[in-house]
Design an enzyme around this catalytic site. Sequence first.
Site, mmCIF file in Angstrom:
data_model
loop_
_atom_site.group_PDB
_atom_site.id
_atom_site.type_symbol
_atom_site.label_atom_id
_atom_site.label_comp_id
_atom_site.label_asym_id
_atom_site.label_seq_id
_atom_site.Cartn_x
_atom_site.Cartn_y
_atom_site.Cartn_z
ATOM 1 N N ASP A 1 -7.384 -8.155 4.870
ATOM 2 C CA ASP A 1 -6.506 -7.223 5.581
ATOM 3 C C ASP A 1 -5.379 -6.743 4.675
ATOM 4 O OD1 ASP A 1 -5.295 -5.968 8.085
ATOM 5 O OD2 ASP A 1 -3.665 -7.256 7.363
ATOM 6 N N TYR B 1 2.270 -2.348 2.270
ATOM 7 C CA TYR B 1 2.386 -3.532 1.427
ATOM 8 C C TYR B 1 2.551 -3.123 -0.041
ATOM 9 C CZ TYR B 1 0.480 -6.012 5.520
ATOM 10 O OH TYR B 1 0.263 -6.512 6.781
ATOM 11 N N LYS C 1 -4.194 -0.173 7.695
ATOM 12 C CA LYS C 1 -3.337 0.219 8.807
ATOM 13 C C LYS C 1 -2.908 1.679 8.692
ATOM 14 C CE LYS C 1 -1.880 -4.556 9.156
ATOM 15 N NZ LYS C 1 -2.351 -5.040 7.843
#
Length: 329
Positions: free
Chosen positions: A47, A52, A78
């Site tokens: 994930d 990030y 995401k």
Amino acid sequence: MRGLGRMPLTCMGLGCAQLGGLYEPMDDADAHAIVDAAWGLGIRYFDTAPYYGFTLSEHRLGAALRHRPRADYVISTKVGRLMRPDPSVRPGEGGWGAPLPFRPEFDYTYAGILRSHEDSLQRLGLDRVDILYVHDIGRVTHGSRHEHYWQQLTHGGGFRALAQLRDEGSVRAFGLGVNEWEVVADAMEECDLDCALLAGRYTLLEQASLEPLLDRCAGRGIGIVIGGPFNSGILAGTRKFNYEDAPADVVARVAAITAACRAAGVPVQAAALQFPMAHPAVVSCIPGAQSPAQLRQNAAWFAQPIPPGLWHALARDGLIDPRAPVPVG
């Protein structure tokens, strides 16, 4: 191995925030080594997110997986932020040690979701991702701006874009990736979610989401991925809780849980990783790791036998919700 619909997920996955340099920089070689170590341990669910490292994690994860057979692993990323070029980004921004020169801009609209998905494919160097999560939506996250962004998802077509991507086969599932359970319950009334990545809200430390959310998800076949099983580190020996310094009451509760684990001869980290997996809605747990050695230690804790007496003691002393399912065997 557990399933999200027809999509198998390894019970332990890898959360890839650390590949983006969470709290401190990480170089490319070390990031690649963590993914290789995960693969060697049999982990096949990864994930990541554009946020990030301000796109750094996606770049590194894609590079590390690109030579692996695509059918052999599941990857999620995401949507909800578009990453705009910005040379003023400095080390430490957003909690990232050495972020790339992109600045996040929230966008949950139909066009924003589709653009974010396409941008992620290019950064990963892949033709598809398996799961898309709406990242960081909710009242705790956005405060007075929540209704504005919620309208983007609902009336602005964000949920419609996700359903379209799933219906056309571009992704296999979609859901929310959040730090607050209440917004997942709200989303269940708006669209046909497949899953949710719940970070820190169903853990050995806190189970407030048990009856309002997890039990409902189990009944409706909505899979829960457990992120942040150590509650930002407080259950793994640090003083961080919800990405900040832990308040005194949390420190005291963790001390009591740790003492009960010690009395049972069990590392608190092992209990923290295994506890949420007992709930029937939970399909995977995805701790992160700063090194291959830390990842291997997580895997050992995940598999360590735990005597049933520990769970009984924690429930008896009011340290876990007595209604919560606990691991057996």
